[in-house]
Motif scaffolding. Structure first.
Motif, PDB file in Angstrom:
ATOM      1  N   TRP A  67      40.042  43.158  12.285  1.00 43.88           N
ATOM      2  CA  TRP A  67      39.425  44.273  12.651  1.00 43.88           C
ATOM      3  C   TRP A  67      38.124  44.356  12.036  1.00 43.88           C
ATOM      4  CZ3 TRP A  67      36.753  46.993   8.788  1.00 43.88           C
ATOM      5  CH2 TRP A  67      37.128  46.637   7.335  1.00 43.88           C
ATOM      6  N   SER A  68      37.191  44.923  12.758  1.00 40.94           N
ATOM      7  CA  SER A  68      35.971  44.957  12.439  1.00 40.94           C
ATOM      8  C   SER A  68      35.230  46.393  12.487  1.00 40.94           C
ATOM      9  CB  SER A  68      35.060  44.071  13.141  1.00 40.94           C
ATOM     10  OG  SER A  68      34.969  44.377  14.385  1.00 40.94           O
ATOM     11  N   ALA A  69      34.165  46.766  11.635  1.00 43.98           N
ATOM     12  CA  ALA A  69      33.510  48.047  11.856  1.00 43.98           C
ATOM     13  C   ALA A  69      31.906  47.894  11.583  1.00 43.98           C
ATOM     14  CB  ALA A  69      33.991  49.015  10.704  1.00 43.98           C
ATOM     15  N   SER A  70      31.112  48.306  12.113  1.00 40.51           N
ATOM     16  CA  SER A  70      29.903  48.045  12.298  1.00 40.51           C
ATOM     17  C   SER A  70      29.032  49.366  12.267  1.00 40.51           C
ATOM     18  CB  SER A  70      29.242  47.246  13.396  1.00 40.51           C
ATOM     19  OG  SER A  70      29.525  47.531  14.471  1.00 40.51           O
ATOM     20  N   ALA A  71      27.883  49.762  12.098  1.00 40.99           N
ATOM     21  CA  ALA A  71      26.811  50.851  12.192  1.00 40.99           C
ATOM     22  C   ALA A  71      25.584  50.264  12.196  1.00 40.99           C
ATOM     23  CB  ALA A  71      27.000  51.655  11.118  1.00 40.99           C
ATOM     24  N   ASN A  72      24.888  50.570  13.272  1.00 40.21           N
ATOM     25  CA  ASN A  72      23.589  49.944  13.758  1.00 40.21           C
ATOM     26  C   ASN A  72      22.757  51.373  13.730  1.00 40.21           C
ATOM     27  OD1 ASN A  72      24.699  47.478  14.050  1.00 40.21           O
ATOM     28  ND2 ASN A  72      25.436  48.072  16.263  1.00 40.21           N
ATOM     29  N   TYR A  73      21.606  51.085  12.978  1.00 35.45           N
ATOM     30  CA  TYR A  73      20.278  51.914  12.847  1.00 35.45           C
ATOM     31  C   TYR A  73      18.943  51.157  13.481  1.00 35.45           C
ATOM     32  CZ  TYR A  73      16.252  54.517  10.734  1.00 35.45           C
ATOM     33  OH  TYR A  73      15.481  55.246  10.843  1.00 35.45           O
ATOM     34  N   SER A  74      18.492  52.023  14.618  1.00 33.37           N
ATOM     35  CA  SER A  74      17.550  51.933  15.394  1.00 33.37           C
ATOM     36  C   SER A  74      16.344  52.608  15.180  1.00 33.37           C
ATOM     37  CB  SER A  74      18.027  51.558  16.943  1.00 33.37           C
ATOM     38  OG  SER A  74      19.018  50.719  17.075  1.00 33.37           O
ATOM     39  N   ASN A  75      14.987  52.081  14.893  1.00 25.92           N
ATOM     40  CA  ASN A  75      13.924  52.890  14.838  1.00 25.92           C
ATOM     41  C   ASN A  75      12.928  52.086  15.345  1.00 25.92           C
ATOM     42  OD1 ASN A  75      12.115  54.757  14.194  1.00 25.92           O
ATOM     43  ND2 ASN A  75      12.124  54.352  11.959  1.00 25.92           N
ATOM     44  N   PRO A  76      11.903  52.636  16.341  1.00 25.50           N
ATOM     45  CA  PRO A  76      12.296  53.940  17.007  1.00 25.50           C
ATOM     46  C   PRO A  76      13.623  53.831  17.733  1.00 25.50           C
ATOM     47  CG  PRO A  76      10.600  52.495  18.100  1.00 25.50           C
ATOM     48  CD  PRO A  76      11.035  51.652  16.761  1.00 25.50           C
ATOM     49  N   ARG A  77      14.216  55.220  18.050  1.00 28.45           N
ATOM     50  CA  ARG A  77      15.282  55.187  18.800  1.00 28.45           C
ATOM     51  C   ARG A  77      14.974  54.799  20.382  1.00 28.45           C
ATOM     52  NH1 ARG A  77      17.759  61.012  18.666  1.00 28.45           N
ATOM     53  NH2 ARG A  77      15.843  61.533  19.763  1.00 28.45           N
ATOM     54  N   PRO A  78      16.023  53.942  20.723  1.00 28.95           N
ATOM     55  CA  PRO A  78      15.986  53.672  22.161  1.00 28.95           C
ATOM     56  C   PRO A  78      16.075  55.086  23.125  1.00 28.95           C
ATOM     57  CG  PRO A  78      17.419  51.955  21.251  1.00 28.95           C
ATOM     58  CD  PRO A  78      17.214  53.299  20.265  1.00 28.95           C
ATOM     59  N   PRO A  79      15.461  55.068  24.220  1.00 31.54           N
ATOM     60  CA  PRO A  79      15.430  56.353  25.126  1.00 31.54           C
ATOM     61  C   PRO A  79      17.153  56.489  25.309  1.00 31.54           C
ATOM     62  CG  PRO A  79      13.727  54.954  25.865  1.00 31.54           C
ATOM     63  CD  PRO A  79      14.213  54.188  24.925  1.00 31.54           C
ATOM     64  N   VAL A  84      21.732  56.166  15.351  1.00 30.75           N
ATOM     65  CA  VAL A  84      22.602  55.343  14.452  1.00 30.75           C
ATOM     66  C   VAL A  84      24.062  55.205  15.558  1.00 30.75           C
ATOM     67  CG1 VAL A  84      24.408  55.142  12.708  1.00 30.75           C
ATOM     68  CG2 VAL A  84      21.886  55.985  12.197  1.00 30.75           C
ATOM     69  N   THR A  85      24.348  53.927  15.865  1.00 30.49           N
ATOM     70  CA  THR A  85      25.484  53.872  16.687  1.00 30.49           C
ATOM     71  C   THR A  85      26.420  53.266  15.600  1.00 30.49           C
ATOM     72  OG1 THR A  85      24.587  51.507  17.113  1.00 30.49           O
ATOM     73  CG2 THR A  85      24.177  53.472  18.760  1.00 30.49           C
ATOM     74  N   GLU A  86      27.895  53.487  15.959  1.00 31.19           N
ATOM     75  CA  GLU A  86      29.158  53.061  15.320  1.00 31.19           C
ATOM     76  C   GLU A  86      29.847  52.292  16.219  1.00 31.19           C
ATOM     77  OE1 GLU A  86      28.580  56.449  15.182  1.00 31.19           O
ATOM     78  OE2 GLU A  86      27.619  56.873  13.482  1.00 31.19           O
ATOM     79  N   ASN A  87      30.732  51.458  15.572  1.00 35.93           N
ATOM     80  CA  ASN A  87      31.736  50.606  16.570  1.00 35.93           C
ATOM     81  C   ASN A  87      33.080  50.102  15.588  1.00 35.93           C
ATOM     82  OD1 ASN A  87      32.737  47.950  17.776  1.00 35.93           O
ATOM     83  ND2 ASN A  87      31.909  49.292  19.401  1.00 35.93           N
ATOM     84  N   ILE A  88      33.880  50.341  15.874  1.00 32.65           N
ATOM     85  CA  ILE A  88      35.175  49.887  15.398  1.00 32.65           C
ATOM     86  C   ILE A  88      35.988  49.264  16.359  1.00 32.65           C
ATOM     87  CG2 ILE A  88      37.287  50.538  14.028  1.00 32.65           C
ATOM     88  CD1 ILE A  88      36.024  52.877  13.225  1.00 32.65           C
ATOM     89  N   ALA A  89      36.458  47.930  15.917  1.00 33.61           N
ATOM     90  CA  ALA A  89      37.310  47.253  16.912  1.00 33.61           C
ATOM     91  C   ALA A  89      38.380  46.591  16.295  1.00 33.61           C
ATOM     92  CB  ALA A  89      36.200  46.252  17.494  1.00 33.61           C
ATOM     93  N   ILE A  90      39.406  46.356  16.751  1.00 31.73           N
ATOM     94  CA  ILE A  90      40.468  45.345  16.740  1.00 31.73           C
ATOM     95  C   ILE A  90      40.452  44.276  17.558  1.00 31.73           C
ATOM     96  CG2 ILE A  90      43.010  45.288  16.242  1.00 31.73           C
ATOM     97  CD1 ILE A  90      43.077  48.105  15.510  1.00 31.73           C
ATOM     98  N   VAL A 274      36.257  51.043  19.705  1.00 28.78           N
ATOM     99  CA  VAL A 274      36.008  52.414  19.862  1.00 28.78           C
ATOM    100  C   VAL A 274      34.544  52.718  19.079  1.00 28.78           C
ATOM    101  CG1 VAL A 274      36.534  55.013  19.209  1.00 28.78           C
ATOM    102  CG2 VAL A 274      38.151  53.107  19.662  1.00 28.78           C
ATOM    103  N   ASP A 275      33.646  53.485  19.734  1.00 27.89           N
ATOM    104  CA  ASP A 275      32.211  53.705  19.474  1.00 27.89           C
ATOM    105  C   ASP A 275      32.252  55.104  18.816  1.00 27.89           C
ATOM    106  OD1 ASP A 275      32.098  55.575  21.358  1.00 27.89           O
ATOM    107  OD2 ASP A 275      30.869  54.558  22.770  1.00 27.89           O
ATOM    108  N   GLY A 276      31.084  55.634  18.285  1.00 27.88           N
ATOM    109  CA  GLY A 276      30.903  56.754  17.522  1.00 27.88           C
ATOM    110  C   GLY A 276      31.475  57.877  18.432  1.00 27.88           C
ATOM    111  N   ASP A 277      31.209  57.900  19.634  1.00 24.19           N
ATOM    112  CA  ASP A 277      31.518  59.024  20.552  1.00 24.19           C
ATOM    113  C   ASP A 277      32.900  58.996  21.033  1.00 24.19           C
ATOM    114  OD1 ASP A 277      29.073  59.969  20.150  1.00 24.19           O
ATOM    115  OD2 ASP A 277      28.373  58.485  21.875  1.00 24.19           O
ATOM    116  N   PHE A 278      33.757  58.145  20.372  1.00 23.43           N
ATOM    117  CA  PHE A 278      34.870  57.993  20.801  1.00 23.43           C
ATOM    118  C   PHE A 278      35.525  57.360  22.186  1.00 23.43           C
ATOM    119  CE2 PHE A 278      34.995  61.266  17.482  1.00 23.43           C
ATOM    120  CZ  PHE A 278      35.858  60.722  16.572  1.00 23.43           C
ATOM    121  N   ASN A 279      34.262  56.569  22.719  1.00 19.35           N
ATOM    122  CA  ASN A 279      34.561  56.022  23.981  1.00 19.35           C
ATOM    123  C   ASN A 279      35.462  54.542  23.537  1.00 19.35           C
ATOM    124  OD1 ASN A 279      33.360  57.824  25.562  1.00 19.35           O
ATOM    125  ND2 ASN A 279      31.082  57.272  24.719  1.00 19.35           N
ATOM    126  N   ASP A 280      36.180  54.285  24.204  1.00 20.08           N
ATOM    127  CA  ASP A 280      36.869  53.219  23.849  1.00 20.08           C
ATOM    128  C   ASP A 280      36.862  52.129  25.110  1.00 20.08           C
ATOM    129  OD1 ASP A 280      38.389  54.326  25.916  1.00 20.08           O
ATOM    130  OD2 ASP A 280      40.373  53.925  25.024  1.00 20.08           O
TER     131      ASP A 280
END
Length: 452
Positions: A67-79, A84-90, A274-280
């Motif tokens: 399993w893996s989990a990640s959180a990415n912070y982008s500044n400036p935010r892309p259009p 912050v984007t999150e991702n959880i994967a198996i 699965v990302d932070g918006d629960f899109n798988d």
């Protein structure tokens, strides 16, 4: 008495004449040596480590899930994207085909386990043989001390008799001086024997795990086979030869494993994320790969394994000859010890008769003090030889069992809970996961072992 006080200190008993616990036997010493040997515990742990190598090799044939989990912070935010984007994967991967390399690795580790088991049996033999030697050397040293003290008492009596005869003019001052010199030498030899006893006791403690408790006489181990039969048995069944045979088998399997390294490998992989918006998202892949050119490494590894296999085979040849030599030497030593004991018994009987006769003749004035002292010394030497020959015969008989691979708790029928090398292996051979019921049972087993 000096000897009794010394023995009380060394052996932990009050006096020889006081009521004591039952005298221990050689079987008692062997039993305690088996139960309390740190060397056996060490090699049992090494065997369990070898058992785990089978589980480790087997794990390569099973699916691997991570399993893996990640959180990415982008500044400036892309259009149009989140700050912050999150991702959880198996993800998982399974080797479908590898030319049999993984299974060959499992089989090779199994052979190593079998070889390690035989190494443990040989360690058991060495532990028990050391206990035999320690037991018989304590017996020998105790009898030497008793014999030397008896010698001191006897020469003291001879000295007093010489002094009395000197007073009435039957002997000269030379006779008295001879007796005094012999007494001083006897006391020196007694001190030396006591020192040897202390060393024998310390060796017994190291070999058996405790102090000796009035060791009783021991009989030679039964040895019924002829030298030829014993050699034939040893080259078939001795743990050293069996260990090398399993090592040769493991070497053969490793060569086959090296050959499999040139074949393609097919793996199946997949991932669910699965990302932070629960899109798988799901992905699967089937991959085939294989070597084209590795700089000669694969061929060199194979040649290296062949060379190691050949070296192990040569070791098998050497081990066979060494075992035959050890059996032959053990039987020769046993024959010498038996002949020496029989000759020493005859020598002791003759020296006893001679000493009694010389002492009687001295009381009648036809023998000198020197004649009596010489006769007594011959008797002492004969008894010393008998004591050593008896101990050597027992040790030599167990050396025969050692050379044949029969000096084990099972063959000797020791009253011990014998270590079962298959018990732990059967728990780990299927490579159970740590959180499974079998994995938790293994944790409890290891915890119990660590508390012993």
């Amino acid at each position: 008495m000096m000897f009794r006080k010394y023995l009380a200190i060394v052996l932990g008993v009050a006096t020889l004449s006081a009521p004591a616990a039952r005298a221990e036997t050689l079987i008692d010493a062997l039993t305690d040596a088996y139960n309390h040997s740190g060397l056996l515990e060490q090699n049992r742990a090494l065997l369990r480590a070898a058992d785990e190598d089978v589980a480790i090799a087997l794990s390569a044939t099973k699916p691997v899930v991570n399993w893996s989990a990640s959180a990415n912070y982008s500044n400036p935010r892309p259009p149009g994207a989140d700050l912050v984007t999150e991702n959880i994967a198996i993800s998982g991967q399974l080797t479908l085909y590898d030319g049999g390399a993984n299974q060959l690795a499992v089989d090779a580790q199994k052979e190593i386990v079998l070889a390690t088991r035989q190494s443990l049996v040989d360690v058991e033999q060495q532990v028990l043989f050391r206990a035999v030697q320690a037991y018989m050397n304590v017996r020998r040293s105790l009898e030497f001390v008793a014999l030397r003290e008896s010698n001191v008492r006897l020469i003291t009596q001879e000295l007093r008799a010489a002094e009395d005869r000197f007073e009435v003019g039957e002997v000269t001052r030379t006779d008295v001086s001879l007796a005094e010199a012999r007494l001083a030498a006897a006391r020196s030899l007694l001190a030396s024997a006591q020192g040897s006893l202390a060393q024998s006791v310390e060796e017994f403690r190291a070999a058996v795990g405790r102090a000796p408790n009035q060791p009783a006489p021991a009989s030679a181990a039964p040895v019924s086979r002829t030298v030829g039969d014993a050699k034939a048995y040893a080259v078939r069944n001795h743990p050293n030869i069996l260990e090398v045979r399993h090592s040769v088998a493991a070497a053969e399997l490793n060569i086959m494993r090296a050959e499999a390294a040139t074949r393609p490998i097919v793996t199946l992989g997949g991932q669910i994320a699965v990302d932070g918006d629960f899109n798988d998202s799901r992905s699967f892949n089937l991959t085939a790969s294989g070597p084209i050119y590795a700089g000669g490494r694969i061929a060199a590894q194979k040649r290296q394994l062949i060379a190691r296999r050949d070296a192990t085979r040569a070791g098998l040849h050497l081990t066979r000859h060494n075992l035959e030599q050890q059996v032959g030497n053990a039987y020769a030593n046993l024959a010498v010890a038996r002949a020496s004991r029989q000759a020493s018994d005859e020598q002791t009987r003759a020296a006893t008769v001679a000493f009694r006769g010389v002492r009687e003749e001295a009381s009648l004035g036809s023998r000198t003090t020197l004649d009596v002292l010489n006769a007594e010394q011959e008797l002492l030497d004969a008894r010393t030889n008998t004591i050593s020959a008896q101990a050597d015969e027992v040790i030599a008989s167990y050396s025969v069992l050692l050379s044949m691979g029969l000096l084990t708790a099972d063959h000797l029928r020791l009253p011990v809970q014998q270590y079962d090398p298959t018990e732990y292996y059967n728990l780990v051979k299927d490579a159970p996961a740590g959180l499974s019921a079998q994995g938790r049972a293994l944790d409890r087993v290891l915890e119990a072992i660590g508390q012993n």
